[in-house]
Scaffold this motif. Structure first.
Motif, short mmCIF file in Angstrom:
data_model
loop_
_atom_site.label_atom_id
_atom_site.label_comp_id
_atom_site.label_asym_id
_atom_site.label_seq_id
_atom_site.Cartn_x
_atom_site.Cartn_y
_atom_site.Cartn_z
N LEU A 1 5.93 12.58 29.77
CA LEU A 1 6.74 13.10 30.87
C LEU A 1 6.19 12.56 32.18
O LEU A 1 5.07 12.08 32.25
CB LEU A 1 6.72 14.62 30.87
CG LEU A 1 7.41 15.29 29.68
CD1 LEU A 1 7.21 16.80 29.74
CD2 LEU A 1 8.88 14.96 29.65
N GLY A 2 6.98 12.66 33.23
CA GLY A 2 6.55 12.17 34.53
C GLY A 2 6.86 13.20 35.61
O GLY A 2 7.48 14.24 35.36
N SER A 3 6.46 12.88 36.80
CA SER A 3 6.65 13.75 37.95
C SER A 3 8.14 13.94 38.25
O SER A 3 8.91 12.98 38.22
CB SER A 3 5.94 13.14 39.15
OG SER A 3 6.06 13.97 40.27
N GLY A 4 8.52 15.16 38.51
CA GLY A 4 9.90 15.47 38.88
C GLY A 4 10.86 15.60 37.72
O GLY A 4 12.06 15.74 37.91
N VAL A 5 10.34 15.60 36.50
CA VAL A 5 11.19 15.69 35.31
C VAL A 5 11.30 17.15 34.85
O VAL A 5 10.31 17.80 34.57
CB VAL A 5 10.64 14.83 34.15
CG1 VAL A 5 11.47 15.04 32.88
CG2 VAL A 5 10.61 13.37 34.52
N ASP A 6 12.54 17.63 34.81
CA ASP A 6 12.85 18.94 34.22
C ASP A 6 13.35 18.63 32.81
O ASP A 6 14.46 18.13 32.64
CB ASP A 6 13.92 19.64 35.05
CG ASP A 6 14.45 20.91 34.41
OD1 ASP A 6 13.77 21.49 33.55
OD2 ASP A 6 15.58 21.32 34.77
N PHE A 7 12.50 18.88 31.81
CA PHE A 7 12.84 18.54 30.42
C PHE A 7 13.58 19.73 29.82
O PHE A 7 13.06 20.84 29.77
CB PHE A 7 11.56 18.23 29.65
CG PHE A 7 11.82 17.67 28.28
CD1 PHE A 7 12.20 16.35 28.14
CD2 PHE A 7 11.66 18.45 27.17
CE1 PHE A 7 12.44 15.81 26.88
CE2 PHE A 7 11.90 17.92 25.90
CZ PHE A 7 12.28 16.61 25.76
#
Length: 68
Positions: free
Chosen positions: A53-59
């Motif tokens: 996952l990365g920054s700013g990701v709403d999974f």
């Protein structure tokens, strides 16, 4: 919020295909866009190994979807 549906990035979502590469493509696109929601849509059955996952990701795993 921009939604990045994993099926638009090549995920088969059939429970048999390794969808990790498509999932990572959706995550990478989300991060590159400055954030948003990476979504596994309703009814999808996603088989995936590891992904980052990365920054700013709403999974988001939608109701009725499965991530294995």
């Amino acid at each position: 919020m921009t939604i990045f549906d994993i099926t638009h990035y090549g995920a088969a979502a059939d429970g048999k295909t390794d969808d990790a590469p498509a999932l990572q493509r959706a995550i990478n696109a989300c991060v590159a866009a400055g954030g948003g929601q990476v979504r596994i849509p309703p009814g999808a059955e996603v088989l995936a190994g590891s992904f980052q996952l990365g920054s700013g990701v709403d999974f988001h795993v939608a109701d009725g979807a499965v991530l294995r």
